[in-house]
Write a protein that holds these residues in place. Structure first.
Motif, PDB file in Angstrom:
ATOM      1  N   LYS A 102       8.506   4.277  18.386  1.00  0.00           N
ATOM      2  CA  LYS A 102       7.686   3.387  19.218  1.00  0.00           C
ATOM      3  C   LYS A 102       6.276   3.282  18.672  1.00  0.00           C
ATOM      4  O   LYS A 102       5.702   2.189  18.621  1.00  0.00           O
ATOM      5  CB  LYS A 102       7.664   3.894  20.662  1.00  0.00           C
ATOM      6  N   ARG A 103       5.693   4.402  18.272  1.00  0.00           N
ATOM      7  CA  ARG A 103       4.337   4.359  17.721  1.00  0.00           C
ATOM      8  C   ARG A 103       4.289   3.579  16.410  1.00  0.00           C
ATOM      9  O   ARG A 103       3.361   2.821  16.158  1.00  0.00           O
ATOM     10  CB  ARG A 103       3.816   5.787  17.517  1.00  0.00           C
ATOM     11  N   LEU A 104       5.316   3.749  15.584  1.00  0.00           N
ATOM     12  CA  LEU A 104       5.392   2.958  14.357  1.00  0.00           C
ATOM     13  C   LEU A 104       5.446   1.467  14.692  1.00  0.00           C
ATOM     14  O   LEU A 104       4.745   0.653  14.083  1.00  0.00           O
ATOM     15  CB  LEU A 104       6.623   3.347  13.548  1.00  0.00           C
ATOM     16  N   PHE A 105       6.257   1.116  15.680  1.00  0.00           N
ATOM     17  CA  PHE A 105       6.382  -0.283  16.083  1.00  0.00           C
ATOM     18  C   PHE A 105       5.041  -0.839  16.549  1.00  0.00           C
ATOM     19  O   PHE A 105       4.646  -1.956  16.177  1.00  0.00           O
ATOM     20  CB  PHE A 105       7.423  -0.400  17.190  1.00  0.00           C
ATOM     21  N   SER A 121      -3.573  -5.937   5.649  1.00  0.00           N
ATOM     22  CA  SER A 121      -2.940  -6.176   4.350  1.00  0.00           C
ATOM     23  C   SER A 121      -2.120  -5.025   3.792  1.00  0.00           C
ATOM     24  O   SER A 121      -1.272  -5.238   2.922  1.00  0.00           O
ATOM     25  CB  SER A 121      -4.017  -6.552   3.322  1.00  0.00           C
ATOM     26  N   SER A 122      -2.332  -3.791   4.260  1.00  0.00           N
ATOM     27  CA  SER A 122      -1.639  -2.654   3.646  1.00  0.00           C
ATOM     28  C   SER A 122      -1.521  -1.491   4.612  1.00  0.00           C
ATOM     29  O   SER A 122      -2.209  -1.436   5.647  1.00  0.00           O
ATOM     30  CB  SER A 122      -2.399  -2.194   2.395  1.00  0.00           C
ATOM     31  N   LEU A 123      -0.658  -0.540   4.268  1.00  0.00           N
ATOM     32  CA  LEU A 123      -0.522   0.667   5.077  1.00  0.00           C
ATOM     33  C   LEU A 123      -1.787   1.510   5.015  1.00  0.00           C
ATOM     34  O   LEU A 123      -2.135   2.191   5.996  1.00  0.00           O
ATOM     35  CB  LEU A 123       0.679   1.480   4.601  1.00  0.00           C
ATOM     36  N   ASP A 124      -2.480   1.492   3.888  1.00  0.00           N
ATOM     37  CA  ASP A 124      -3.760   2.202   3.784  1.00  0.00           C
ATOM     38  C   ASP A 124      -4.751   1.677   4.815  1.00  0.00           C
ATOM     39  O   ASP A 124      -5.441   2.443   5.498  1.00  0.00           O
ATOM     40  CB  ASP A 124      -4.345   2.048   2.378  1.00  0.00           C
ATOM     41  N   SER A 147       1.117   7.521   3.763  1.00  0.00           N
ATOM     42  CA  SER A 147       2.392   8.042   3.262  1.00  0.00           C
ATOM     43  C   SER A 147       3.365   8.321   4.397  1.00  0.00           C
ATOM     44  O   SER A 147       4.575   8.098   4.271  1.00  0.00           O
ATOM     45  CB  SER A 147       2.154   9.324   2.453  1.00  0.00           C
ATOM     46  N   GLN A 148       2.866   8.794   5.538  1.00  0.00           N
ATOM     47  CA  GLN A 148       3.732   9.018   6.701  1.00  0.00           C
ATOM     48  C   GLN A 148       4.288   7.692   7.224  1.00  0.00           C
ATOM     49  O   GLN A 148       5.456   7.588   7.569  1.00  0.00           O
ATOM     50  CB  GLN A 148       2.958   9.736   7.806  1.00  0.00           C
ATOM     51  N   LEU A 149       3.426   6.689   7.283  1.00  0.00           N
ATOM     52  CA  LEU A 149       3.865   5.354   7.704  1.00  0.00           C
ATOM     53  C   LEU A 149       4.924   4.814   6.750  1.00  0.00           C
ATOM     54  O   LEU A 149       5.927   4.243   7.177  1.00  0.00           O
ATOM     55  CB  LEU A 149       2.668   4.393   7.745  1.00  0.00           C
ATOM     56  N   SER A 150       4.713   5.017   5.469  1.00  0.00           N
ATOM     57  CA  SER A 150       5.634   4.514   4.454  1.00  0.00           C
ATOM     58  C   SER A 150       7.010   5.157   4.577  1.00  0.00           C
ATOM     59  O   SER A 150       8.033   4.467   4.516  1.00  0.00           O
ATOM     60  CB  SER A 150       5.063   4.769   3.056  1.00  0.00           C
ATOM     61  N   ARG A 151       7.044   6.466   4.759  1.00  0.00           N
ATOM     62  CA  ARG A 151       8.328   7.176   4.873  1.00  0.00           C
ATOM     63  C   ARG A 151       9.091   6.749   6.120  1.00  0.00           C
ATOM     64  O   ARG A 151      10.300   6.513   6.074  1.00  0.00           O
ATOM     65  CB  ARG A 151       8.094   8.690   4.881  1.00  0.00           C
ATOM     66  N   LYS A 152       8.372   6.654   7.237  1.00  0.00           N
ATOM     67  CA  LYS A 152       9.022   6.264   8.493  1.00  0.00           C
ATOM     68  C   LYS A 152       9.552   4.832   8.399  1.00  0.00           C
ATOM     69  O   LYS A 152      10.682   4.543   8.822  1.00  0.00           O
ATOM     70  CB  LYS A 152       8.022   6.381   9.641  1.00  0.00           C
ATOM     71  N   TYR A 181       4.515  -4.182   3.497  1.00  0.00           N
ATOM     72  CA  TYR A 181       3.972  -2.838   3.559  1.00  0.00           C
ATOM     73  C   TYR A 181       4.779  -1.841   2.735  1.00  0.00           C
ATOM     74  O   TYR A 181       4.255  -0.847   2.242  1.00  0.00           O
ATOM     75  CB  TYR A 181       3.933  -2.350   5.012  1.00  0.00           C
ATOM     76  N   GLY A 182       6.089  -2.078   2.622  1.00  0.00           N
ATOM     77  CA  GLY A 182       6.948  -1.169   1.872  1.00  0.00           C
ATOM     78  C   GLY A 182       7.834  -1.921   0.915  1.00  0.00           C
ATOM     79  O   GLY A 182       7.954  -3.154   0.979  1.00  0.00           O
TER      80      GLY A 182
END
Length: 417
Positions: free
Chosen positions: A41-44, A56-59, A83-88, A316-317
């Motif tokens: 949910k938080r990722l969403f 523009s980016s996960l950073d 990096s946590q956002l990217s993995r999830k 983003y990924g």
């Protein structure tokens, strides 16, 4: 400024989302089984914020989460690394975002009022696909060309004066558009499906005729046509030939079994040439059929809008999961904005709604509604009058001629939804 977090515009935007359904899917797929901080949910919520803000980016998303106190309160966390956002994002299956899109889309459709198409037609569905090119080195799974990767966003929108994305399938870009046509067709005899020449297929046309499914398309220039009956009608001061025909070559055993209707409309850009519209709709007048096809360009504007304003052009990924999840989050954002526009009861464009949302997202919904409906403090007497009708007619002619690349140019000043 109202800082009540339970009433912020961002928080109220989420009211349309069925988070019980969201939680049920998360539990069934065991997506958060070993997760303590970055829940699905938080990722969403972070992705939704990123699409609406065109981050523009996960950073950049990571920096916003760590430094914007209002955002921290909305998502319930103080910081998160890129990096946590990217993995999830890599590990979450996009089906959860697709199901939420389906849920809020149905909710938005249920709130539609009376409109032109309900009076003249059950429903107008417009079908098309948009290609997004990507670097082959970063997206090797997205098969397209030998030197380039890419995806296709196969889309059906419902158009009744407003645009509502209704069904989306995402594939690699290599396949032909018409391979997904059957998946986008609705089994409803009161619905007219409008699409371009890329979807012309005689066998499919026969199947649709046999099933009572209405369609409207532009015919390819090399089509074999046997005219059975013809008459001339006047549309916008032009003579239009309205004919009953059989398509295909009987000698090659490729002639259709069902009779169709062709409208031959003079091409204003190319004197002496005509635009041929093919349909199995014999009920509606030539004027209405012409109008229905003219609305086909709305799906091109939709693609342009989400790419330009919701950042569906840079991902983003690099994984297939990440790309599809981001696209469905963008679609969710679009539907939520249409619901927000209705909630505000404003006649402002959807782009204006987005701009006001960005400015007022952490203020109360009442403040957002008050500001977006506030009359202008002054008027300009010297501003150039824009001839919207002329712009519309020019765009219509270009789209009907198959020239749509200009809609994706960064130099285009688009027609705002």
């Amino acid at each position: 400024m109202d800082k009540d977090i339970t009433e912020t515009t961002f928080n109220q935007l989420l009211v349309a989302i069925n988070f019980n359904l969201f939680s049920k899917i998360v539990t069934e797929l065991e997506l958060d089984k070993y997760t303590k901080k970055l829940t699905t949910k938080r990722l969403f919520l972070i992705l939704l914020y990123g699409q609406l803000e065109s981050v523009s980016s996960l950073d950049s998303l990571s920096i916003d989460v760590s430094n914007k106190s209002d955002l921290k309160k909305e998502i319930g966390m103080d910081s998160i690394s890129a990096s946590q956002l990217s993995r999830k994002l890599r590990d979450i299956p996009p089906v959860i975002f697709e199901k939420i899109f389906d849920q809020i889309k149905l909710q938005a459709l249920a709130k539609r009022g009376s409109n032109f198409y309900k009076n003249n037609l059950g429903q107008l569905n417009i079908i098309d696909a948009s290609t997004v090119s990507m670097a082959l080195s970063n997206y090797p799974w997205a098969d397209f060309r030998s030197t380039k990767a890419g995806i296709k966003i196969h889309t059906r929108i419902i158009y009744d004066g407003d645009i509502m994305p209704d069904k989306v399938e995402i594939t690699t870009a290599k396949g032909a558009d018409k391979t997904k046509m059957d998946n986008l067709i609705v089994q409803d005899t009161d619905t007219l499906h409008v699409f371009d020449r890329a979807y012309v297929d005689y066998q499919s046309f026969d199947n649709y005729c046999n099933a009572g499914i209405l369609f409207l398309s532009r015919l390819k220039s090399n089509a074999k046509i046997k005219v059975l009956k013809s008459e001339t009608v006047i549309i916008d001061g032009q003579e239009v030939k309205d004919s009953t025909v059989l398509l295909g070559d009987k000698k090659q055993d490729k002639q259709m079994d069902n009779i169709l209707r062709i409208l031959e409309i003079p091409d204003r850009e190319n004197p002496g040439s005509t635009v041929k519209l093919i349909t199995n709709d014999f009920k509606h007048s030539a004027v209405l059929i012409s109008r229905y096809y003219r609305d086909r360009w709305q799906i091109e504007i939709f693609f342009k809008w989400i790419k330009q304003h919701l950042h569906v052009k840079v991902f983003y990924g690099h994984s297939e999961n990440a790309v599809k999840s981001q696209i469905f989050t963008a679609l969710i954002s679009f539907v939520l904005l249409t619901l927000l526009k209705r909630e505000a009861n404003t006649d402002k464009s959807l782009f204006k709604v987005l701009k006001y949302f960005r400015a007022c997202k952490f203020e109360s919904l009442k403040a957002f509604i008050r500001k977006i409906n506030r009359p202008p403090s002054r008027t300009s007497k010297g501003r150039r009058v824009i001839d919207y009708e002329k712009i519309y007619q020019l765009t219509e002619r270009q789209v009907m001629a198959g020239e749509t690349e200009f809609l994706y140019s960064t130099e285009l000043n688009p027609v705002i939804l």
